[in-house]
Structure formats: C-alpha cells, structure tokens
Scaffold this motif. Structure first.
Motif, short mmCIF file in Angstrom:
data_model
loop_
_atom_site.label_atom_id
_atom_site.label_comp_id
_atom_site.label_asym_id
_atom_site.label_seq_id
_atom_site.Cartn_x
_atom_site.Cartn_y
_atom_site.Cartn_z
N GLN A 193 -54.76 40.00 26.46
CA GLN A 193 -55.47 41.27 26.65
C GLN A 193 -56.94 41.12 26.29
O GLN A 193 -57.82 41.68 26.94
N ASN A 222 -52.14 44.30 32.98
CA ASN A 222 -50.73 44.23 32.63
C ASN A 222 -49.93 43.44 33.65
O ASN A 222 -49.07 42.64 33.29
N SER A 231 -46.07 38.46 20.22
CA SER A 231 -47.02 39.50 20.58
C SER A 231 -48.46 39.02 20.45
O SER A 231 -49.36 39.58 21.08
N ILE A 266 -50.58 39.87 33.12
CA ILE A 266 -49.92 39.37 31.92
C ILE A 266 -48.46 39.06 32.20
O ILE A 266 -47.95 38.02 31.83
N TYR A 267 -47.79 39.99 32.93
CA TYR A 267 -46.41 39.73 33.26
C TYR A 267 -46.27 38.53 34.19
O TYR A 267 -45.46 37.65 33.99
N LEU A 277 -39.04 47.32 33.08
CA LEU A 277 -39.20 48.77 32.99
C LEU A 277 -38.80 49.29 31.61
O LEU A 277 -39.50 50.11 31.02
N ILE A 305 -45.84 36.25 30.83
CA ILE A 305 -44.52 36.59 30.31
C ILE A 305 -43.39 36.03 31.17
O ILE A 305 -42.49 35.37 30.67
N ILE A 347 -49.72 37.90 23.78
CA ILE A 347 -50.07 39.01 24.65
C ILE A 347 -51.41 39.61 24.24
O ILE A 347 -52.26 39.92 25.08
N LYS A 348 -51.60 39.74 22.93
CA LYS A 348 -52.89 40.27 22.47
C LYS A 348 -54.04 39.36 22.91
O LYS A 348 -55.09 39.82 23.36
N ASP A 351 -38.98 47.78 28.96
CA ASP A 351 -39.84 47.23 27.92
C ASP A 351 -41.15 48.01 27.81
O ASP A 351 -42.06 47.61 27.10
N GLN A 352 -41.26 49.12 28.54
CA GLN A 352 -42.51 49.89 28.52
C GLN A 352 -42.47 51.00 27.47
O GLN A 352 -42.97 52.09 27.69
N LYS A 353 -41.91 50.73 26.33
CA LYS A 353 -41.81 51.75 25.28
C LYS A 353 -41.21 53.04 25.84
O LYS A 353 -41.84 54.10 25.84
#
Lengths: 292, 292, 371
Positions: free
Chosen positions: A191, A197, A184, A200-201, A92, A205, A187-188, A94-96
């Motif tokens: 995507q 998302n 990163s 991805i997690y 949570l 991740i 992750i790119k 980590d969501q900017k």
C-alpha cells in the motif's frame, strides 16, 4: 538392560497392528486386484491368466471411454469452478464483512452432508417435473426450461452443479485461511508503494496462495476420481450411460455385469491416475517438512 | 491475524452494497436445497405435486417424518430408516474409537520414538489415505468372507478402521510433531515408560486433536456409501444405503416428502456435529487436506 | 579420581559424525561447562551423558560405573532443559514429584521432599500453580526443583538460561553458582554463552564440529587458548587477532604488523625467543585481548613487557565502565579497552600500551598456538 530392550521394542510393537492392517488391506489388495485384472475372472475370482487382455478389452469399450470422458469433463469443471468460486468467495469474505461468522458456516455446511443426501436433494431440485422448472412455470415463466438431468449430453453437468455446491464452501475455507495467513506487513508495504487493492490481490496475495491452490487441487482431484455416491444418488449413471464415471463403471462391471477382470483393470487405472497426482504432491510436501 | 489488514473495498457505499448482495445471493444458493428439503418434508404429497416447491406448507404435517423413520418401504421391507440408523450408530462408534486410539499411538511412535525407516512407514500409511476404494472392493469382500464377518457390522467396522488409519495417524503425527520432545525426555529421566509417557504427558494435552480426529472420522464413516452398499446386508447396512434404497425404490408412488424427511434424518447427525463444533469441523477438514 | 569420565566417545547419525572421539573427565563436585557454537555437538554430548541418545562407540562412566547401556532413569542423573520441559498438565508440585511417583515413593515422603526443595528454591507459594501461570524465571526454578529433588550424582543443564531476559539471566547465573557451592554436586552444563562458561565453570570444554578444541580451567582457556578458534570464541569483546610477521635478528625478536599508512609497526617480543628462533620471516597471527591493549595510564604496572605506540583511533565506544577504542593494524579492526575517562577522541592519534606478557602468537596454517 532388559527394560531398555523392551522400551526399544514396544514402539514398533505398537505400530505393528496398524502396519499389518495397512500392508494387507492396502498394498496386498492392490497387488491382488492387479493380479485379478490379468485373469479371466467373471462373477467370482478365477485364476486363469490372460495377461493384459482385460486392459485391451477395457480400452475398446465405448462405455469405458464414456466414463473417462465424463471424468475429464466433470473433473475439470469441478476443480476449476470450485477453485475459482472458493477463491472469489474467500476474497469477498475477507473484506471485513459484518456477519462473516454467520455467512461462513452457511457456505460450508454442505461439506458435512453425505453425497447421498446431496444427490437426493439435487435430483429433485433439478427434476423438470417438480423442481426448478416446475417452480418457474408456477411463477408464470412458462417458457423456462431446465431439463439437463434428463438430457444425455447435459446430464453430466448436473453432477458438476451438485458437486460444486457440496465442495466449494470447503475450498473457500481453505483460501480464507490462506488469506488470513498473509503477513499484514507485506500488504502495508504494498500500500505504501501505492498499489491498488486489485493490484495487491492480483500481484501479491493470490500468487502467495499457490500452496492453497495445490492443496485444493489435490483434494478435489482425489474426490473427483473417487466420486461414486453422488452419481449413484443423483442420476444412477443415467440417463443411459450419460453420467457414468470410472468409479461407477468399476462397480457395475464387477458386481452387476459379472466382468470382474475388467472391473479390476479399471480399478488399477483409477489407482494409477490418483497416484500420479498424489505421489509427486506428497513428495514435494514432505521433503522440506523433513528438514524442519 | 487480519486485525492489521486493510486491503479491500472500503468507503464506497455502492461497492459495499454490491459486495453484500453477492454474498447473500451465494448464501441463498447454499441454503436453497436444504430449505426445499425442509419445507417439503412437512407438506402432504398432493400439495407438493400441485404446489410450488419454494412455498411454505399450507397444511403442516409431520407424517412424512414418522413414515420415513418407522414405516417407509426400504428395499422389500416397510421398516423405515430406524433400524438402519442404529446400524450406522453401531458401526460408527466403535470404528471411530478404534481408529482414533490407533492413530494416536501411531502418531506418538512416529514422532517421539523414531526409528530407522520410520519415514517409510509413515509414507506407506499416508499413501493409504488416497487409494481409490474400488481397488479394495473385490479382495476386501473375499477377506471378510474368509473371516466370517461378511455382511456384518464387525466387518464394516474393520473396513472403516483400516481405511481411516491413514488420516488419524496423519492428524496425530502432525500434532505430536509440534509437541516438545524435551517433555518426553524429561519424563524418561523421571523414569516413565512408553505408555506412562503417552498417558500422563501427551494424552492430557491432546484434546484439540482428538476432537478434530473424532469429527473427521465420524463424518466420513457416517457419510460412507460405497463400503456400506458393498459389504452390508439388512442387519448392518448403514443409513446412507437405506436412504438411497428409499429414494430410488421403483415401485409405487414416489413419496417425495418422505424422501426429504429421510434425507434430513440421514444428514442430521453430521449436521449436528457441524453446528455444535463448527470450528473443529473446519480444522478437521483442513488437517485432512493440508498434509504433513 | 574422575567422577564422570568420558572416554573416546563417538556418535554418528547415519553417515554424519557428530562427536568425533571426545575425552573428558571431571572430579566429584566439579562444574564442567561444554561450550561452543551451535551445531558443535555440545547438546548431543549432554544427551548421550543423559542416556537420551545412544552412542556409537566409546564409554561414559559415572562414579566408576560404565553407564553406556543404562536407561536415563537409572543413571542417577537429573537434567534441566532449555525449554524447562515442565509437564503442562501438572501443577508445580506434581511436576517436581512425578519422578518419585513413577518410582512408587509414598505420598507423604514425596510431599516432604517437594516441600524441602520448594524451600531451597523459594517456590513454596507456587506449588499449586500450573506451568502456564508462571513467569520465565519461576519456570526455571521449578525445572531446577525437579532436578534437585532427585538428589542425583550428576546434574545436567542444557542451556538453561537462554530463554530468560538479560537481567534475569545474570541473576539466575549467580543463583546456580551459589546452589553449586552449597550442594557440592557434580554439574555438566551446556551453553553457547562464553561468559556463562567463564563465570560458572571449574573446567571448560570448548567444542567445534564434534572435536574437543581445549579442555581446562577457565583461566587456562582464557589466557592460553590452544588455537585460534578458542582464542576467538572465548572473551568479549573477542581477542584481537592480527596478521603479522616474525623478525628475528641476533637475540632480538620483533613482531611486524602492517599499517594503513606509514612504516609497519614493530613490537619487540621478548620472553619467547626459543619458540620463535627458527621463524624469521614467517607469517604468524598476533593475538592480544582488548584489556591488554590500553591507554598508558591504565597499563598493568606489574607487566614485564609493555610497548607503547601511537595508533590512529577510528571509533570511540564509551561503555560506561570502560571506553573501547577501535584502531587498525595489519588490515584488521583492533579493539583497545581504555579507562572510562581516557582523554581520547575519534580521528586522533593516541598512544596505546601493548601488554606483551599477555600477547600470544598463532601459526596461521595449523591455527595452533606457538607462544
């Protein structure tokens, strides 16, 4: 030439006091305690050798089984909840998140407190007479009941609540550092492959967090087996023996019940439990590290 | 690190709102016990008994703080926590200083003056971080007695130094492992000896790890309860033990407000360290958790 | 007389032998370069000379004195490290003066020495800066300054240019050479870059797996490599090494090489008849450097034996000053070095001149040079 020799000896000389202290206070003490566990020591150490009799007695004590069962319940819940909650909060955060710098220290500060303080706070908070239950009643929820701390079967869960409160923020920090360390570009790439998302997690991740899970497990397992202060401050092992753990068991048998032989044998069992987790871990961690 | 990362909930306003609410709920969960302690430590006792634990005080009083500090009944004497606070200080300062210096020297030897068998030495030191202290209680009590420092602050300092060495050595070893060995070699060619190299070349670059180690040791030793209760007496018992005695003393009226004030007092030094140097605090925890 | 002499030097870490009996010597004022692929033991060798690592057996002597058991600071050497190893907490001046400070040299004397070195290396303006405030090239100079100020009998350089970018590396290379010419100090220099080795050295030692492969002047190493490893390692682009067969009939010897299409290529090989007399029909490796394989117009006019042959050109790589052409012989890719404007293009057949004066033959089994 002389100077050379001296330069070779100094490093070992510098290391030797620490090494001596550790050899005595750790390894000789382990041997001594192991020896005591084979004797008929009661209030004071005595050297009548009785073999494994103390271990036999120990495993026949309901009190000890109670402590082990509690440790199993407490340890499992503590480790699982801390890990899940820690990972959840880390994701949570980590969501900017705006205000992450504000929230993170709030989640983490309990780790700075001693278990005694944590225990004092939660003891009161969980006390039905003045704590949460009372507050709910005051607010008009008359049927609200929360008296786990007074309940023989549920009291151990209050220890879990307080311990999770204290440690989960730290596990969160470990996971957050792990998440931030994920490359990163990976992750790119995911995507670009069209992964959502959640995928991805779930697929990329979290599997990469394996080392963090392992570290968290080791730290928490080690804290769980050692935990003594929290139980003392929160419940004192009670009601009855409802929240007794091996650590409190050892203390009370050795120092208040004058059964030093049994206390020593329980300490040895605790050591075996911890080392069977730690040694494989250290081995796996240090071996590749050596080759760096 | 996370600058280029764009995983996560974005765009969707509802999801963002939900995310923030969850984060805030957890912030409340972590803050609540501290809030309760703080609010109730400035209420008169009868207001606590009758009122709501979450309510702000009607009557604001600092009297519980004064009592906790200087006149509350601890054990048999109405001394307040004050003498124990100083016991803790007298114990923590030398213990932290000695264990940090020894750890730094050990780390220096183990990385820059390697010798045959040094990894076994390090393994033995490292493993000492993980022993359950229960195993050392009985023999440590005997050794302290033999040395004539049972029940004294010196005794506690010795114990804390010994059982902190593993961590301090680990921290400095990992830090110095990344320190360029070529610098040490250059200094050797320049004619610098063992201690000159340490003092002139390594030490000036060690500030970050010294801070981490000092914080780690300070928090651990300040928060210790088991050794304090096992090996301390009135002149040497630390704050945590006194707090536990204050809270669990059976006689008389339970002065909750005084308990809370005491708990906060006991937590204050480590909380201050945490607030002032949170970044290093986290790094210390992580360094202690994530091995070599 | 040998100024630095290394005699049957052995070094092992536990069971692993890193140096297996090295014999080397260099005269006073010489520039010895130790070169080899990574892991060949060259840095270990340098560290043993410095005294930073103990040796297992053998001896090292400097100026006639055995230094095996001397502390690094007592060997009268100075060293420049790959990472420069500048003390991060000290200024440039303190870095240069640290050794003197340890030896208790008075401050005034120190300052004078620092100033002198700073002038030589043109780093006077940097003396009060910290290493973190310097560029790579400046750090390199300071590291050299720290070595120079000791005025040692032997300078040791451990891959000192490998952390610099390409252009700076060439500049510093020239500067080190100039410095060596001016000061005349003995230097031992480790590198994995064979161009650095060729340009700087008065003597080169090529190492592989802890064994000395060849020790000689740059020209000897380049023109007459002892074995396939040295031939392949030194030179860029590296020597063409082509599987071939000897054909000796009567007094004429020829080297036969397979081609993808058509008849095998036969190169008459004169001048070494004696060595090849008994080898009719045997396999050899034919070695020829790209510059000895060129278009007929740029072939060496003084060469005694030149053969011209038609080859299929697969790829053309113009490099500005030269053009490299890739063809195929004996199943290998072969590089020829032509003049820049040679009229040639990929896919065509072109006539190439083999300068056989410069050609070498190796035994494929022992890898040693035959001719």
């Amino acid at each position: 030439m002389n100077r050379n020799r001296l330069q070779e000896i100094i490093p070992r000389l510098v290391l030797s006091p620490s090494m001596a202290l550790i050899l005595i206070f750790v390894y000789a003490f382990i041997l001594y305690t192991f020896y005591l566990s084979m004797t008929d020591s009661r209030m004071l150490p005595s050297y009548g050798f009785v073999g494994f009799e103390n271990y036999e007695k120990l495993w026949n004590l309901r009190h000890w089984w109670r402590a082990l069962t509690n440790l199993a319940i407490f340890g499992t819940l503590y480790i699982v909840i801390c890990s899940v909650l820690g990972l959840f909060l880390a994701i949570l955060l980590d969501q900017k998140i705006r205000g992450e710098g504000f929230l993170r220290p709030i989640y983490l500060y309990p780790m700075a407190l001693s278990f005694i303080v944590t225990g004092t706070a939660w003891k009161w908070f969980l006390d039905p007479g003045i704590g949460l239950e009372n507050t709910m009643h005051q607010w008009g929820w008359a049927s609200f009941e929360f008296a786990w701390i007074k309940d023989r079967t549920l009291a151990i869960y209050t220890v879990v609540i307080a311990a999770v409160w204290q440690s989960s923020g730290f596990v969160m920090a470990m996971f957050l550092a792990g998440l931030r360390g994920v490359d990163s570009e990976i992750i790119k790439a995911a995507q670009m492959d069209g992964a959502s998302n959640v995928t991805i997690y779930r697929r990329i991740i979290i599997p990469m967090m394996r080392p963090v899970f392992l570290s968290a497990f080791v730290v928490l397992a080690h804290l769980a087996i050692k935990s003594y202060d929290l139980v003392v401050a929160l419940t004192g092992g009670g009601p009855g023996q409802a929240t007794e753990l091996p650590a409190t068991f050892m203390y009370s048998y050795t120092f208040t019940r004058n059964q030093m032989g049994i206390g020593a044998s329980s300490a040895i069992i605790m050591l075996v439990m911890i080392f069977s987790i730690i040694i494989p871990y250290l081995y796996s961690e240090l071996k590749p590290g050596r080759q760096r | 690190m996370s600058a280029g990362k764009t995983v996560g909930v974005s765009g969707n306003r509802l999801a963002r709102a939900l995310l923030y609410s969850v984060l805030i709920v957890f912030a409340v969960y972590y803050l609540l016990p501290l809030y309760v302690m703080l609010v109730n430590s400035v209420k008169p006792l009868d207001e606590i008994r009758q009122g709501n634990m979450l309510a702000l005080p009607d009557v604001f009083t600092l009297e519980p703080w004064a009592r906790a500090w200087s006149s509350a009944q601890i054990g048999v004497q109405p001394t307040g926590l004050k003498p124990y606070f100083f016991n803790s200080i007298l114990m923590v300062v030398p213990a932290v200083a000695i264990s940090t210096v020894l750890g730094a020297l050990n780390g220096y030897v183990l990385t820059k003056w390697r010798f045959r068998g040094d990894d076994i030495v390090f393994g033995l030191i490292l493993l000492s971080c993980f022993i359950p202290f229960q195993i050392a209680l009985i023999p440590a009590a005997r050794i302290l007695g033999m040395l004539g420092i049972a029940g004294t602050t010196q005794g506690l300092v010795l114990i804390h130094v010994v059982y902190g060495l593993g961590f301090t050595t680990l921290f400095f070893r990992n830090y110095y492992a990344a320190f360029p060995t070529e610098l040490v070699r250059a200094a050797q060619i320049d004619g610098a000896g063992f201690f000159q190299i340490f003092r002139r070349i390594l030490l000036p670059s060690s500030a970050p790890i010294i801070v981490v180690t000092v914080i780690w040791q300070f928090t651990n030793i300040w928060n210790d309860f088991l050794f304090g209760v096992s090996f301390g007496d009135f002149d040497s018992q630390p704050m945590t033990v006194a707090l536990n005695n204050l809270v669990s003393s059976s006689g008389g009226v339970k002065e909750y407000n005084v308990h809370f004030a005491g708990a906060i007092l006991a937590a204050l030094p480590t909380l201050v360290v945490y607030i002032v140097s949170g970044r290093y605090f986290v790094r210390g925890l992580m360094a202690g958790a994530v091995k070599g | 007389m040998a100024f630095l002499k290394i005699d049957n030097l052995r070094k092992s870490f536990g069971k692993v032998d890193v140096l297996k009996g090295i014999d080397l010597e260099i005269e006073e004022g010489g520039f010895l370069v130790l070169v080899g692929p990574s892991g060949c033991g060259k840095s270990t060798l340098l560290n043993t000379i410095a005294g930073l690592e103990p040796i297992t057996s053998g001896s090292i002597s400097i100026n006639g004195k055995v230094v095996n058991d001397l502390h690094p600071s007592q060997r009268d050497i100075a060293m420049v490290f790959q990472s420069y190893a500048l003390y991060p907490n000290m200024t440039v001046a303190e870095n240069i003066g640290f050794g003197m400070e340890i030896r208790g040299v008075p401050k005034a004397e120190r300052d004078a020495a620092i100033a002198k070195v700073a002038e030589t290396l043109q780093i006077g303006a940097l003396l009060n800066r910290k290493p973190s405030q310097l560029s790579g090239g400046q750090r390199q100079r300071v590291a050299m300054g720290r070595a120079l100020v000791r005025d040692p009998m032997v300078f040791l350089f451990d891959e000192p240019l490998s952390n610099l970018d390409a252009k700076l590396r060439v500049d510093m290379r020239t500067e080190i050479k100039r410095l060596h010419q001016r000061m005349g100090t003995t230097i031992v220099y480790v590198t994995h870059d064979q161009i650095e080795a060729m340009t700087l050295a008065t003597k080169i030692a090529v190492l592989k797996d802890g064994v000395l492969q060849q020790f000689g002047t740059p020209a000897e190493i380049y023109n007459t490599p002892n074995n396939l490893f040295v031939a392949d390692f030194m030179g860029s682009p590296s020597m063409n090494l082509i599987p071939a067969k000897v054909k000796a009939s009567g007094g004429d010897v020829a080297i036969m090489m397979e081609r993808d299409e058509g008849e095998p290529l036969a190169l008459p090989f004169a001048g070494a008849n004696g060595a090849l007399a008994g080898r009719d029909g045997q396999n050899v490796v034919f070695g020829i450097r790209p510059e000895a394989l060129t278009d007929p117009d740029s072939a060496d006019r003084n060469a005694r034996h030149v053969s011209e042959l038609d080859c299929d050109i697969e790829v053309i790589e113009p490099a500005g000053s030269d053009t490299f052409a890739v063809t195929r012989l004996g199943g290998r890719e072969i590089v020829a070095r032509l003049r820049a404007d040679a009229p040639i293009s990929a896919g065509q057949t072109a006539r190439l001149a083999f300068n056989l004066d410069k050609a070498l033959l190796f035994d494929p089994e022992t890898e040693a040079r035959i001719v």
